[in-house]
Scaffold this motif. Sequence first.
Motif, PDB file in Angstrom:
ATOM      1  N   VAL A  13       0.888  -0.988   0.142  1.00 12.55           N
ATOM      2  CA  VAL A  13      -0.267   0.031  -0.291  1.00 12.55           C
ATOM      3  C   VAL A  13       0.863   1.592   0.497  1.00 12.55           C
ATOM      4  O   VAL A  13       1.340   1.002   1.181  1.00 12.55           O
ATOM      5  CB  VAL A  13      -0.766   0.434   0.754  1.00 12.55           C
ATOM      6  N   GLY A  14       1.134   1.751  -0.908  1.00 14.67           N
ATOM      7  CA  GLY A  14       2.036   2.912  -1.538  1.00 14.67           C
ATOM      8  C   GLY A  14       3.416   2.752  -0.795  1.00 14.67           C
ATOM      9  O   GLY A  14       3.956   1.508  -1.659  1.00 14.67           O
TER      10      GLY A  14
ATOM     11  N   SER B 171      -5.866  -4.283  -2.026  1.00 15.88           N
ATOM     12  CA  SER B 171      -4.931  -2.558  -1.547  1.00 15.88           C
ATOM     13  C   SER B 171      -5.756  -1.994  -2.824  1.00 15.88           C
ATOM     14  O   SER B 171      -5.635  -2.039  -4.292  1.00 15.88           O
ATOM     15  CB  SER B 171      -3.552  -2.528  -1.807  1.00 15.88           C
TER      16      SER B 171
ATOM     17  N   SER C 290      -4.424   2.942  -2.705  1.00 13.08           N
ATOM     18  CA  SER C 290      -3.543   3.202  -2.114  1.00 13.08           C
ATOM     19  C   SER C 290      -3.387   2.983  -0.921  1.00 13.08           C
ATOM     20  O   SER C 290      -4.215   3.862   0.354  1.00 13.08           O
ATOM     21  CB  SER C 290      -2.572   4.790  -2.140  1.00 13.08           C
TER      22      SER C 290
ATOM     23  N   ASP D 115      -5.696   4.045   5.334  1.00 10.58           N
ATOM     24  CA  ASP D 115      -4.517   4.699   4.306  1.00 10.58           C
ATOM     25  C   ASP D 115      -3.701   4.033   4.218  1.00 10.58           C
ATOM     26  O   ASP D 115      -3.080   3.325   4.711  1.00 10.58           O
ATOM     27  CB  ASP D 115      -5.009   5.846   4.325  1.00 10.58           C
ATOM     28  N   GLU D 116      -2.578   4.734   3.477  1.00  6.58           N
ATOM     29  CA  GLU D 116      -1.457   4.402   2.886  1.00  6.58           C
ATOM     30  C   GLU D 116      -0.441   3.799   4.881  1.00  6.58           C
ATOM     31  O   GLU D 116      -0.189   2.824   4.801  1.00  6.58           O
ATOM     32  CB  GLU D 116      -0.068   4.806   2.105  1.00  6.58           C
TER      33      GLU D 116
END
Length: 790
Positions: free
Chosen positions: A220-221, A256, A259, A273-274
Amino acid sequence: MFKRIVFILLALISFKGVSQEFSTLWEGYFSYFEIKDVTKGNDKIFAASENAIFSYDVSTNEINKITTVEGLSGETITTILYSEDYDLLVVGYETGLMEIVFDNDTEILSVVDILEKESISPVLKKINHFNESDGLLYISTDYGISVYDLNQLQFGDTYFIGDGGSQIAINQTTIFNGFIYAACGSNSGLRKANLDNDNLIDFQQWTTISIGNYVSIQAVGDNLYTIQLNKVLHQIENDNLTPLLTYPTLPKDVKSVNSNLIVTLKEDVFVYDEGFNLIQTASTNEEFDTDFSSATIANNAIYIGTSSTGVLKTLPDTPNIYEIILPEGPSSNKAYKIEAGDGELWVTYGDYTVSFNPAPIRFRGISILRDEEWNNIPYDSLLNASNLVDIAINPFNPDQVFISSFHRGILEMNNDEAIVLYNQENSGLESLIVPGAPNVISIRQSASKFDRNGLMWTLSSKVDRALKSYDPSTNQWEGYSFSELIPDALDDEEGFVDIEIGNGGVKWISSYNHGVIGYNTETQQIANVASEEGNMPSTQTRAIALDSGNQLWIGTIKGLRVLYNTSNFIDDPSPSVSTVVILEDGIPTELLANQFITDIKVDGSDNKWVGTLDSGIFYFSPDGQETIYQFTTDNSPLPSNTISDISIDPQSGKVFIATDRGLVSFSSGGTKPKETLEEAYIYPNPVRPEYDILGFDDLNNINNGVKVSGLTENVNVKITDISGNLVAEAQSGVNKRSSSSNYNFAIDGGTGIWNGKNLRGNVVASGVYLFLISDLDSFETKVLKLLIVR
């Protein structure tokens, strides 16, 4: 262009042996309540049920279905992924089959490399996960990782990354900082390899960074996360695992998306979130008491696949308020019995074993298709009637329907509402009696059918009075004993499957131990044929059907038989049945020898539809000498070759086919004859050039040709031009669509089909044509006009 060429070539191969394109003649009726996986792509959400898929446009709310009719295999789906780079949907199956859906769901490519790989055990071929990166699709399976090139549409390498190059289960892969990471089962830990390494097929190029069992891994990112079988979520930094939290239950899906990390539990969805900050959640509640299976996000909304409610959509501001996204469909794909009539279809899901054991008891509802809408009635609205099987629609009152329960009796429905459950206390029905167990109650009702007088005849297993009649107008029951043939009802006969109403008071019954039984309810005489001396291949008969000539077609677990002399059966001291012998390459062969036959139905033209346990469905000419079609999963949209039941709508001629993996229908074009010619009509009329329906030779393709509907049972139809010159002619029972004579004009039940050719085989010119219809029994006549514009 390459994609389309590949698809067309494969389609030609998979449909070889079929003379025409059938897709427009088929409809699919699949269940979308149980969702296996969801994925996002190009402003659409794709949701996979057991063996069908639907797309939902997040902007227009439009729903489109992708089923076996569109080209899916009908096998069990395990995972899906949409590639926005290539505008295609990839579908993975339990068997290892892959399918790629192109161009707005209109083209489907089957990829069978994994499925047909002989060096891999079938039990290890299940596709667990797809991971797309730089045009390559990394396929996680129970044997390892296979790589598929989405640009070239071909397989690359396969990685067996277990110790010593062994095959181990891979649950997920992800790409992170130039490495491919794999979450492994089989206690094989987390493994990684450098993508720049050209020798990843060498297991020694893979490094184990943690031991144990891991169910998922996602980048993720700039962060990497994994979830272990012990429900702990870890962040991975420099190949070191840092536990972040422990979930209450093992996550069922981890993705995922944009992001964001989406973790789906049985009762919750978490969106991070990331940096692993929780930004959105969703949970089950009293109104939506279901299990979550997977989830994705689009346009700030969460789309959640469920086990019983389709897809639920929720927004951040109202996390406990859901919108249901669910296409029309039955409640389950496991239809057991179906009954079509008056433009509607009834479906039940109860069953019993081949040896007539009702256990385990099925607490399932019923489904009704009417005006292209499904009404799914749950079990708790059906008076606790379990194991619902056969359906009987009252022909004198179609709103009244009786459904047999192979455990509780007979359920009466009026206007789709359960009214009464008939049992041993309020009707003439009886429970079996087990010596020494007086509290055991089991009323094993199977087939029911109405006669022309409005009496319903029904079968009870393991009781002396196995045949019963019920008059809905008087509420009177009558029972008929089988003791002369079956002295011990409990132990001598396992059960009865099917019933047909014959002439002269005779009721025909198929049984497990006693073959075909004939019972004359007027004289109370009983007889049967079950042994090899009577030419029966097995005592176990699963289906019977009477045709218009009063011939009884018999389906056993070991083949097909016909009783031609039904009128003298009861008095015949040694009745026998006949084998249908056909010529195959000039060699006499028994029709359907050793086939396990599950159902037989006769259509309006006396053609026979025969379902089998593992060979699909056969469509025979009236005498069985010509196979018009054999439909299987290889050449049709059948989702399975295991046919549970067949039912024909006599008005439309539509043949409904229930399998163990879903329900489909085929428009055969034959309809039930009318009593008079009052409603006879021609369609299309006029015939315009853009229709392109004239000049075809195969009258079985009902998309072509001119149809005249509303014919009576025995008619002669002459087609002439406006000057009276004979153009074509057909007669009931003579000019049949199934004939090898390849007629230009043929009659199938209440419908005639003309291919637009004259007696010389040329397509007719523009003009007005007259259809001169004569009923050969009543001498009624009718003249219809047709305009052809070419």
